[in-house]
Design a protein around this motif. Structure first.
Motif, PDB file in Angstrom:
ATOM      1  N   ILE A  78      28.822 -28.654   3.927  1.00 46.94           N
ATOM      2  CA  ILE A  78      28.899 -28.426   5.375  1.00 46.94           C
ATOM      3  C   ILE A  78      29.745 -27.185   5.668  1.00 46.94           C
ATOM      4  N   SER A  79      30.853 -27.043   4.964  1.00 50.08           N
ATOM      5  CA  SER A  79      31.706 -25.860   5.143  1.00 50.08           C
ATOM      6  C   SER A  79      30.952 -24.589   4.774  1.00 50.08           C
ATOM      7  N   SER A  80      30.191 -24.632   3.689  1.00 45.57           N
ATOM      8  CA  SER A  80      29.398 -23.466   3.278  1.00 45.57           C
ATOM      9  C   SER A  80      28.387 -23.085   4.347  1.00 45.57           C
ATOM     10  N   TYR A  81      27.726 -24.081   4.896  1.00 40.96           N
ATOM     11  CA  TYR A  81      26.763 -23.841   5.964  1.00 40.96           C
ATOM     12  C   TYR A  81      27.469 -23.242   7.188  1.00 40.96           C
ATOM     13  N   HIS A  82      28.631 -23.779   7.511  1.00 42.27           N
ATOM     14  CA  HIS A  82      29.403 -23.300   8.654  1.00 42.27           C
ATOM     15  C   HIS A  82      29.816 -21.839   8.464  1.00 42.27           C
TER      16      HIS A  82
END
Length: 145
Positions: A78-82
């Motif tokens: 999720i952090s990578s996507y963000h």
């Protein structure tokens, strides 16, 4: 206090989770930065890690990695996507409808240290450090058997 290297890694992962949790609370509660939808998802995955890793450290329970790794990997994704939608215009354009829900857009950049360190980058670093610590704990446990 640190009888084994695996205890040290559990302690390290717990400290990382505590710093990430306290940092997110400081940013929202003290500085008044309202979290976006993706930040909430990252918090939902980080906050329990603080409790799980703390209990595991004090009990010397290296088996916790089975529960910690999925939370940390999902949080890291999720952090990578963000980070991607904050930094890459093409990703931002394709993700706009899903990331603009709520009062704060996921593209909002409250913090930008050195031109690349943002809140999602800090979360990603924390998740990566916890994943790495759990991988080391796993390898140390396999050697013991």
């Amino acid at each position: 206090m640190f009888g084994k290297k695996s205890d040290l890694m559990l302690f390290f992962a717990w400290i990382v989770a505590c710093v990430a949790t306290l940092g997110s609370l400081f940013l929202s509660e003290y500085l008044g930065y309202e979290p976006c939808k993706l930040c909430w998802y990252q918090r939902i995955l980080m906050y329990p890690l603080t409790v799980l890793l703390g209990i595991a450290y004090f009990r010397g329970d290296t088996g916790i990695r089975i529960y910690v790794l999925p939370l940390a990997v999902i949080g890291g994704l999720i952090s990578s996507y963000h980070v991607t939608i904050q930094r890459i215009a093409a990703a931002r354009a394709s993700a706009a409808p899903s990331t603009s829900c709520g009062r704060v857009s996921c593209e909002t950049d409250y913090l930008n240290w050195f031109g690349f360190i943002t809140i999602p980058v800090l979360a990603l670093i924390a998740f990566i450090l916890i994943i790495a610590a759990m991988i080391v704990v796993n390898r140390l446990d396999k050697r013991r058997w």
